[in-house]
Design an enzyme around this catalytic site. Sequence first.
Site, short mmCIF file in Angstrom:
data_model
loop_
_atom_site.label_atom_id
_atom_site.label_comp_id
_atom_site.label_asym_id
_atom_site.label_seq_id
_atom_site.Cartn_x
_atom_site.Cartn_y
_atom_site.Cartn_z
N CYS A 92 -18.80 -56.23 -25.52
CA CYS A 92 -18.54 -55.51 -26.77
C CYS A 92 -18.97 -56.32 -27.99
O CYS A 92 -19.28 -55.74 -29.04
CB CYS A 92 -17.06 -55.16 -26.87
SG CYS A 92 -16.55 -53.88 -25.71
N THR A 110 15.63 -43.53 0.24
CA THR A 110 15.48 -42.65 -0.92
C THR A 110 14.74 -41.38 -0.53
O THR A 110 15.08 -40.27 -0.98
CB THR A 110 14.73 -43.38 -2.04
OG1 THR A 110 15.49 -44.53 -2.44
CG2 THR A 110 14.53 -42.48 -3.25
N SER A 166 23.70 -37.43 -5.66
CA SER A 166 23.30 -38.14 -6.88
C SER A 166 22.63 -37.24 -7.91
O SER A 166 22.08 -37.73 -8.89
CB SER A 166 22.34 -39.28 -6.53
OG SER A 166 21.18 -38.77 -5.89
N GLU A 217 -14.37 -50.22 -28.54
CA GLU A 217 -15.31 -50.52 -29.61
C GLU A 217 -16.56 -49.65 -29.54
O GLU A 217 -17.10 -49.23 -30.56
CB GLU A 217 -15.71 -52.00 -29.55
CG GLU A 217 -14.57 -52.99 -29.77
CD GLU A 217 -13.93 -53.43 -28.47
OE1 GLU A 217 -13.50 -54.59 -28.39
OE2 GLU A 217 -13.86 -52.61 -27.51
#
Length: 365
Positions: free
Chosen positions: A78, A190, A162, A46
């Site tokens: 605001c 991973t 993969s 705003e």
Amino acid sequence: MHRCLELASRAAGQTAPNPMVGCVVLDHGLVVGEGFHPGAGQPHAEVFALAQAGPRAQGATLYVNLEPCNHTGRTPPCTEAVIGAGVARVVVGMVDPDPRVSGSGIQRLRQAGVEVIVGVEAAACQRLNEAFVQRVTRQRPLGLLKYAMTLDGKIATTSGHSAWVTGPAARAAVHQLRATCDAVVVGGNTVRRDNPRLTTHGQSSHNPCRVVMSRRLDLPAQAHLWDTQVAPTLVFTTPEADPERRQHLLDQGVELFVLPTLTPKTLTQHLYQRGCAAVLWECGGQLAAQALQDGLIDKVWAFIAPKLVGGQDAPTPLGDLGIQHMDRALLLERITWRTLGPDLWLEGYLGALASADHAQEALES
């Protein structure tokens, strides 16, 4: 309101713990001011829109996708900026679920004689800030599980290879999705197997915080994730981790956290305290199953390639959840499908009822 949402989404992944907010000021049907909230501690949407509108905000209509705040935090309220600018009418997408606001901003504007309309494109506004809403109402980040698999449900071959399950369009979509998240989580397997970067690969200027879970720190000495110039990396471990390996990571700029108990739940609690609103799990099947069992996954992004690799021992997206009967399966709701080149992208939400049923099943067993 659609324009407000467009503006707000420009800061996707960068506002947590704050919401994404866009604002448009109209004077006799003409846009005279626009703005969006770029991040916590910076001015709200705003303020930017009113500053751009200047004197033309007097008697104008202000559109905003989230109720204007009515409290002093890192920035002033605001509502006072809107009232002070002389805005005649405010159109609000949704009420702010934050208890510090939650209707008080709307009430303050009406008390000052400003006409307020609430609930315009409310569903779209809720969806844009679903991570913020989750964080405020449930005191934890929104958990998203992402994986890519072949049509026969494999995330890699029996050898562990993969690269790549899906095509370029699907991979680009993943990079864009990462940009909307605050953190992306993987396990040690991973890191060892794929050596991922976990960045947006240039799809966005924003890279999420990369998070690794490893109880003993049996991780490679060199890895893409240790390059903290690209994006911050956090490694969570336990007291049993080798002190020399701890120091090696610290020397490379990695943030290291030693937790007495390392589980998806304890990790998520830490990320919540850090201010995260959306946490993306891009881990292997075992860790994904643990996150699901801990009730931390709210949404699934599944990318499915029209490929068949077979192999009884080839890894799958999920480890054992302890489900013995199909009628106890976790159900996804609000499903959407999209095609990305030859691949399919499924997006769905885990139903609260399904999660509750699974939790009860675990207790009964």
